[in-house]
Design an enzyme around this catalytic site. Structure first.
Site, PDB file in Angstrom:
ATOM      1  N   GLU A 132       0.845  -1.196   0.000  1.00 47.39           N
ATOM      2  CA  GLU A 132       0.000   0.000   0.000  1.00 47.39           C
ATOM      3  C   GLU A 132       0.880   1.245   0.000  1.00 47.39           C
ATOM      4  O   GLU A 132       2.026   1.199   0.451  1.00 47.39           O
ATOM      5  CB  GLU A 132      -0.880   0.036   1.261  1.00 47.39           C
ATOM      6  CG  GLU A 132      -1.651  -1.232   1.540  1.00 47.39           C
ATOM      7  CD  GLU A 132      -2.169  -1.263   2.976  1.00 47.39           C
ATOM      8  OE1 GLU A 132      -2.800  -0.273   3.410  1.00 47.39           O
ATOM      9  OE2 GLU A 132      -1.930  -2.268   3.666  1.00 47.39           O
ATOM     10  N   LYS A 149       2.545   4.509   1.372  1.00 51.16           N
ATOM     11  CA  LYS A 149       2.849   4.993   2.725  1.00 51.16           C
ATOM     12  C   LYS A 149       2.545   6.489   2.757  1.00 51.16           C
ATOM     13  O   LYS A 149       3.334   7.312   2.305  1.00 51.16           O
ATOM     14  CB  LYS A 149       4.311   4.751   3.094  1.00 51.16           C
ATOM     15  CG  LYS A 149       4.656   5.175   4.518  1.00 51.16           C
ATOM     16  CD  LYS A 149       6.118   4.887   4.833  1.00 51.16           C
ATOM     17  CE  LYS A 149       6.446   5.304   6.261  1.00 51.16           C
ATOM     18  NZ  LYS A 149       6.278   6.762   6.489  1.00 51.16           N
ATOM     19  N   ASP A 185       2.121  10.253   3.829  1.00 58.47           N
ATOM     20  CA  ASP A 185       2.935  11.147   4.662  1.00 58.47           C
ATOM     21  C   ASP A 185       2.010  12.154   5.336  1.00 58.47           C
ATOM     22  O   ASP A 185       1.857  13.288   4.889  1.00 58.47           O
ATOM     23  CB  ASP A 185       3.983  11.861   3.801  1.00 58.47           C
ATOM     24  CG  ASP A 185       4.998  12.609   4.656  1.00 58.47           C
ATOM     25  OD1 ASP A 185       5.077  12.345   5.868  1.00 58.47           O
ATOM     26  OD2 ASP A 185       5.707  13.471   4.106  1.00 58.47           O
ATOM     27  N   TYR A 231      -5.997   2.102   6.894  1.00 55.23           N
ATOM     28  CA  TYR A 231      -5.206   0.987   6.399  1.00 55.23           C
ATOM     29  C   TYR A 231      -4.995  -0.127   7.427  1.00 55.23           C
ATOM     30  O   TYR A 231      -4.235  -1.055   7.176  1.00 55.23           O
ATOM     31  CB  TYR A 231      -3.834   1.481   5.929  1.00 55.23           C
ATOM     32  CG  TYR A 231      -3.146   2.435   6.888  1.00 55.23           C
ATOM     33  CD1 TYR A 231      -2.487   1.976   8.027  1.00 55.23           C
ATOM     34  CD2 TYR A 231      -3.159   3.806   6.656  1.00 55.23           C
ATOM     35  CE1 TYR A 231      -1.868   2.835   8.899  1.00 55.23           C
ATOM     36  CE2 TYR A 231      -2.538   4.686   7.517  1.00 55.23           C
ATOM     37  CZ  TYR A 231      -1.893   4.200   8.639  1.00 55.23           C
ATOM     38  OH  TYR A 231      -1.284   5.069   9.510  1.00 55.23           O
ATOM     39  N   LYS A 260      10.848   2.708   1.954  1.00 49.63           N
ATOM     40  CA  LYS A 260      10.760   4.137   1.655  1.00 49.63           C
ATOM     41  C   LYS A 260      11.392   4.464   0.306  1.00 49.63           C
ATOM     42  O   LYS A 260      12.210   3.713  -0.230  1.00 49.63           O
ATOM     43  CB  LYS A 260      11.410   4.943   2.778  1.00 49.63           C
ATOM     44  CG  LYS A 260      10.819   4.636   4.160  1.00 49.63           C
ATOM     45  CD  LYS A 260      11.268   5.593   5.214  1.00 49.63           C
ATOM     46  CE  LYS A 260      10.460   6.867   5.161  1.00 49.63           C
ATOM     47  NZ  LYS A 260      10.742   7.763   6.298  1.00 49.63           N
ATOM     48  N   CYS A 315      31.860  38.635  13.275  1.00 46.79           N
ATOM     49  CA  CYS A 315      30.424  38.426  13.102  1.00 46.79           C
ATOM     50  C   CYS A 315      29.886  39.456  12.116  1.00 46.79           C
ATOM     51  O   CYS A 315      30.143  40.658  12.273  1.00 46.79           O
ATOM     52  CB  CYS A 315      29.703  38.558  14.446  1.00 46.79           C
ATOM     53  SG  CYS A 315      27.893  38.515  14.316  1.00 46.79           S
ATOM     54  N   CYS A 324      27.442  41.963  14.532  1.00 47.58           N
ATOM     55  CA  CYS A 324      27.902  42.800  15.643  1.00 47.58           C
ATOM     56  C   CYS A 324      29.400  43.081  15.596  1.00 47.58           C
ATOM     57  O   CYS A 324      29.904  43.885  16.393  1.00 47.58           O
ATOM     58  CB  CYS A 324      27.529  42.171  16.986  1.00 47.58           C
ATOM     59  SG  CYS A 324      28.447  40.665  17.385  1.00 47.58           S
ATOM     60  N   CYS A 362      29.845  33.316  16.781  1.00 47.87           N
ATOM     61  CA  CYS A 362      29.999  34.714  17.185  1.00 47.87           C
ATOM     62  C   CYS A 362      30.152  34.758  18.701  1.00 47.87           C
ATOM     63  O   CYS A 362      29.338  34.194  19.437  1.00 47.87           O
ATOM     64  CB  CYS A 362      28.772  35.513  16.758  1.00 47.87           C
ATOM     65  SG  CYS A 362      28.648  37.136  17.550  1.00 47.87           S
ATOM     66  N   CYS A 381      24.877  40.630  20.678  1.00 54.07           N
ATOM     67  CA  CYS A 381      24.774  40.562  19.219  1.00 54.07           C
ATOM     68  C   CYS A 381      23.335  40.840  18.798  1.00 54.07           C
ATOM     69  O   CYS A 381      22.409  40.139  19.221  1.00 54.07           O
ATOM     70  CB  CYS A 381      25.214  39.196  18.710  1.00 54.07           C
ATOM     71  SG  CYS A 381      25.121  39.028  16.916  1.00 54.07           S
TER      72      CYS A 381
END
Length: 712
Positions: A144, A146, A148, A258, A347, A442, A445, A458, A464
């Protein structure tokens, strides 16, 4: 329900013009008779439309029937039955989602995308059925799609809808009956057929949001300048777990079934295939794309066929499920602790697509990790338009030799999180842009950037600007300073209005400062200021955790609090003293030293103390503070991580789990609750199996998080 269930001359089965009597001229008996006939006919039409895909009348005719029944029930509430088709319309609001124990456990499935593993499953299964010296018998399967979506248990009692429950942890889920009832394809009363329904029937299915509905939903959210949903599964799950059922009613949700989980009062067929046929007769949607397979070769061919058809389907699937058809053999094979031995989820390989990197941007997270992000020429992958994708870290960029302007293959991990797999263009070196380099400072900052393993961080910490919203939310969170009212929207408005530029500015706020802001009235402004003032009396452990030092979760913050007893002692601690503390390793030591080595971080701490924040050490900590994590999602539960994760680094996942009350340890023992198994796991996964410790895949961990109420 079949065509013979209702008489051919039933007044509401054809598309002929309807002439309804005036409501005010009808007697009670006539109203009851017409309401019953309308309900019966609407259910019949629903069955033909949603289950059989054979509508008999035009939508306008159906709508007239529905509106007429609504009018009758509004004028005469006594004729409105609990399973009336009109009761699907959302509007019920509940205070919380109560938990309910499942009629039967809703187990996970063994899964994989490797054909070899599937063949091993088949061989192992057949060997267990082998008798004496005979060769292993072939086993009949049912294959069957699958789906999602969101796994759900639906229970019918005496043929009527009783409740709908999310999978949860497989034993206990959340009662989402009000939301599930809004799904138009789900019968609130099982259809009468030649096979009477059991007195009690519990079935397992999947709630889905069709792709067309998902695209329309996201288009509307873009128009409203709201964040879009990552995939249909998230949008469906979010609707089903709402407290207001009108949210579920507003989305075109669907449901397929199912598995029969349990039944009472009727004998069911001895094959899974026939059981699905019976469910369909009773009005429950089952996949018309399922296939009977005489041997595993047929199931493998089915997988290949479904993979080819995948992009043409109106809903998302991420593989196929292969089950032993004979129920007696299923029972003979039995179950492991969390999975049946007679089923396997084979899968699909994740979807991939090719596009161009226009730019590599840098994103600074709450904990200071600077993440490179690929800004892409928009590309569709699995029905989702992707314009950005993770590059993970600098080492992977260099290993894959990815640069701006390159053509790359994009992959959706778990069909959700997009990232760049590899470069696929064949341009000459001279035609490409220079190799990408991480910055020394960074980009937000200007603080120095330190390398920590594969990551660049950072050191600006709580000063920051890129981190400020997350820093304040974390500082105000329940297990830190516990300031009520400082949610995402409020914090964003405070920072965007420049009222708050650091956590210290919170203690300078006055109620009158907040009143000009959209989110505030007199009461809310006063309550927030009072809550901030109350947070001045806190514990050292909460304060250390609230600073948001990388790798320092609740537990480590308490360890540091107990060891030093004073914030100044922690600030001045050297590397040798820190690393010698039990449960404080090199990573935590490095993070703490880097945080306090930045003078602006020390300045903010001093500023907080000067503004009246008072820190109680472990000895005088009030009852219920410190290491008490009983209210957390994973209070006291122990986790071990092994292998590579896709959604974030293991260090980041450890910090997330610790922030939710978990203890993340480095070794597996009988006291470990969960071992999270990523790619290429080490010996910890084997040890977990030996000790019988529960293991979770990365998607399984996110499912567990969501089942406990965590929202990404």
């Amino acid at each position: 329900m079949n065509d013979s269930t209702l008489p051919a001359d039933h007044p509401f089965l054809t598309g002929d013009e309807l002439l309804f009597a005036a409501l005010d001229s009808m007697g009670a008996e006539a109203v009851a008779e017409e309401a019953a006939a309308l309900g019966e006919a609407i259910r019949w039409h629903d069955h033909r439309y949603y289950v059989l895909d054979e509508p008999r009348v035009a939508d306008g005719f159906y709508d007239r029937l529905f509106r007429r029944l609504q009018a009758l029930e509004e004028a005469h509430p006594e004729v409105c039955a609990a399973d009336s088709p009109t009761q699907r319309v959302g509007g019920t609001v509940v205070a919380s989602l109560p938990t309910v124990e499942h009629v039967a456990p809703m187990l996970s499935l063994a899964s994989g995308a490797d054909e070899t593993k599937l063949r091993e499953f088949d061989e192992r299964l057949r060997r267990s059925l082998q008798v004496d010296e005979e060769p292993p018998p072939e086993v009949g399967y049912v294959a069957e799609p699958k789906f999602d979506g969101l796994s759900i248990e639906i229970v019918y009692v005496e043929g009527r809808f009783d409740r709908g429950v999310t999978r949860g942890n497989g034993v206990i889920g959340e009662d989402v009956s009000a939301n599930v009832k809004t799904i138009a394809s789900l019968p609130l009363r099982l259809h009468v057929s030649s096979r009477p329904a059991p007195a009690m029937l519990a079935v397992r299915g999947e709630v889905l949001l069709p792709l067309a509905g998902f695209q329309a939903l996201n288009r509307g959210r873009v128009e409203q300048q709201l964040e879009t949903y990552a995939n249909p599964r998230n949008a469906a799950a979010g609707a089903i777990r709402q407290l207001d059922s009108s949210v579920a009613a507003s989305r075109p949700l669907d449901a397929f079934f199912y598995e029969v989980l349990a039944s009472a009062g009727a004998e069911l067929p001895e094959t899974h295939w026939e059981r699905l046929d019976w469910l369909r007769e009773w009005g429950l949607k089952v996949s018309g794309r399922r296939r009977r397979c005489d041997a595993i070769e047929d199931a493998i061919a089915y997988h290949a066929d479904m993979d080819l058809a995948r992009d043409e389907l109106p809903w998302e699937i991420d593989g196929v499920v292969i089950k032993v058809d004979n129920v007696a053999i299923q029972e003979q094979l039995g179950w492991r602790s969390r999975t049946p031995r007679w089923a396997y989820a084979y899968k699909f390989a994740p979807r991939e697509e090719v596009t161009r990197i226009d730019e590599i941007a840098l994103q600074v997270g709450r904990t200071g990790i600077i993440a490179p992000v690929a800004l892409l020429a928009p590309v569709e992958v699995g029905g989702v338009t992707i314009s950005r994708a993770s590059l993970h870290n600098y080492d992977q960029i260099r290993a894959k030799d990815i640069r701006p302007g390159d053509t790359v293959r994009v992959h959706r991990a778990g069909d959700v999180i997009p990232y760049v797999v590899e470069r696929v263009d064949d341009r000459l070196e001279a035609e490409r842009s220079p190799p990408f380099e991480m910055p020394d400072a960074c980009p937000v900052c200007g603080s120095p950037v330190e390398r920590s393993g594969a990551y660049f961080v950072c050191t600006g910490g709580i000063v920051c600007a890129a981190q400020i919203n997350g820093v304040i939310e974390h500082y105000a969170s329940r297990h830190a300073l516990d300031i009520e009212g400082l949610g995402t929207k409020t914090v964003r408005q405070l920072t965007e209005s420049s009222l708050v530029e650091s956590v210290a500015d919170l203690y300078r706020l006055r109620a009158e400062d907040l009143l000009p802001l959209d989110l505030f009235g007199d009461l809310k402004a006063s309550k927030l200021v009072e809550g901030i003032a109350a947070s001045k009396q806190t514990t050292l452990g909460r304060f250390i955790y609230g600073l948001g030092i990388r790798h320092v979760g609740q537990h480590v913050a308490e360890v540091l609090s107990r060891h030093f007893g004073d914030i100044q002692a922690l600030i001045s601690a050297d590397e040798d003293e820190l690393v010698a503390i039990h449960e404080v390793g090199p990573e935590v030591t490095r993070s703490v030293r880097e945080f306090f080595a930045e003078s602006r971080n020390r300045d903010v701490v001093e500023e907080l103390l000067a503004l009246g924040v008072s820190l109680q050490g472990p000895a005088d900590a009030p009852t219920g503070s410190g290491d008490d994590r009983s209210g957390a999602i994973f209070s006291g539960e122990k986790f071990v991580l092994t292998g590579g994760l896709e959604s974030m680094s293991r260090t980041e996942m450890s910090a997330l789990l610790e922030s939710l009350g978990a203890r993340v340890t480095s070794s597996v023992s009988g006291k470990t609750d969960y071992v999270v198994v990523g790619d290429n796991p080490g010996s910890k996964a084997r040890k977990a199996a030996q000790l019988g410790v529960a293991t979770l895949s990365e998607p399984g961990l996110w499912e567990l998080l969501e089942s406990r109420g965590y929202e990404r």
